[in-house]
Design an enzyme around this catalytic site. Structure first.
Site, PDB file in Angstrom:
ATOM      1  N   HIS A 155      83.659  52.317  79.021  1.00  0.00           N
ATOM      2  CA  HIS A 155      83.552  53.754  79.330  1.00  0.00           C
ATOM      3  C   HIS A 155      84.446  54.553  78.382  1.00  0.00           C
ATOM      4  O   HIS A 155      85.539  54.114  78.026  1.00  0.00           O
ATOM      5  CB  HIS A 155      83.932  54.024  80.789  1.00  0.00           C
ATOM      6  N   GLU A 185      76.658  57.681  76.437  1.00  0.00           N
ATOM      7  CA  GLU A 185      77.400  58.831  76.958  1.00  0.00           C
ATOM      8  C   GLU A 185      78.189  59.478  75.827  1.00  0.00           C
ATOM      9  O   GLU A 185      79.291  59.013  75.497  1.00  0.00           O
ATOM     10  CB  GLU A 185      78.386  58.372  78.040  1.00  0.00           C
TER      11      GLU A 185
HETATM   12  P1  PGA Z   1      80.296  63.451  83.955  1.00  0.00           P
HETATM   13  O1  PGA Z   1      80.796  61.958  83.647  1.00  0.00           O
HETATM   14  O2  PGA Z   1      79.001  63.348  84.706  1.00  0.00           O
HETATM   15  O3  PGA Z   1      81.391  64.072  84.755  1.00  0.00           O
HETATM   16  O4  PGA Z   1      80.105  64.123  82.619  1.00  0.00           O
HETATM   17  C1  PGA Z   1      79.900  60.965  83.245  1.00  0.00           C
HETATM   18  C2  PGA Z   1      80.635  59.678  83.044  1.00  0.00           C
HETATM   19  O5  PGA Z   1      81.756  59.697  82.542  1.00  0.00           O
HETATM   20  O6  PGA Z   1      80.126  58.597  83.385  1.00  0.00           O
END
Ligand code: PGA
Length: 247
Positions: free
Chosen positions: A102, A171
């Site tokens: 992550h 992401e």
């Molecule tokens: P967010 O986070 O939806 O607050 O942007 C997504 C994540 O970090 O998995």
């Protein structure tokens, strides 16, 4: 069995909630029970994941398509690793799912690709369902598509992409927790490029919320979402499960 599982994954969109450093043991229990009942009552069979804090992990009695996972754990069974948990602690609660790579682990907590790959290989060798995250920071995105893809491919260094229990999550760092969601074209381009190389379920994450979820799920090669901020409210998360179940 594995093949059946991946066909199942390909058919239904996936939704995952990353609690990050939010919720208590009590509110996590209420949240999980609430979501579990909702899935039962509505007969929703999509894969749903919840990643609570380590202190709120527990052996919850849930339907089979609702899995609880660890946001992080060290690549060890037990030992002297102050502040960390290992598989001995996860086994206590039957946790067999983990988030690895992550962006907050990479960029805030300073985990290197080498450490991430070690962790990945350890949890792979124990058969965990791994949600493996990749994504570029803003300055890399601004440098262009070639740089962005180069950066993302480096995040696969040391990662066995043939692993059966692997789900990927793209992401972009600049879209996480910022309210800035990537443009449809950006998501479509990166997802297409990743899918061309790696045939695994691929989630999108970064400021997903009820108002943009449907549009994101309609993008080709988006197999589901990994959601932080907007998933911490259980009613909102259930709304998003509902939207996901119709896709
Ligand atoms: P967010 O986070 O939806 O607050 O942007 C997504 C994540 O970090 O998995």
């Amino acid at each position: 069995m594995m093949q059946e599982q991946s066909e199942q994954i390909a058919k239904h969109k996936i939704i995952a909630s990353n609690f990050k450093t939010n919720h208590t043991r009590k509110s996590t229990k209420e949240f999980v029970e609430n979501v579990n009942k909702f899935l039962q009552d509505e007969n929703i069979t999509n894969e749903v994941y919840i990643f609570p804090t380590a202190t709120a992990l527990n052996e919850f009695d849930t339907v089979s398509n609702l899995s609880l996972g660890a946001q992080n754990a060290y690549c060890v069974k037990n030992g002297s690793f102050t502040g960390e948990i290992g598989t001995e602690q996860l086994d206590e609660f039957g946790i067999k799912t983990i988030l690895i790579g992550h962006s907050e682990r990479r960029h805030v907590l300073g985990e290197s690709q080498k450490e991430i790959a070690l962790k990945y290989n350890y949890y792979k060798s124990h058969g965990y369902q791994i949600i493996y995250c990749i994504g570029e920071p803003l300055e890399v995105k601004e440098a262009g598509l070639t740089e962005t893809l180069g950066y993302i491919w480096e995040q696969f260094d040391g990662i066995d992409l043939d692993y059966d229990n692997l789900i990927l999550a793209y992401e972009p760092v600049w879209a996480i927790g910022t309210g800035v969601v990537a443009k449809v074209e950006d998501i479509a381009t990166i997802h297409r490029k990743i899918k061309k190389k790696i045939d695994k379920p691929l989630l999108y994450g970064g400021s997903v919320k009820p108002s943009n979820l449907e549009e994101i799920l309609n993008i080709e090669n988006v197999d589901g979402t990994l959601i932080g901020t907007s998933s911490w409210d259980v009613e909102q998360f259930k709304d998003m499960i509902s939207i996901t179940s119709k896709k």
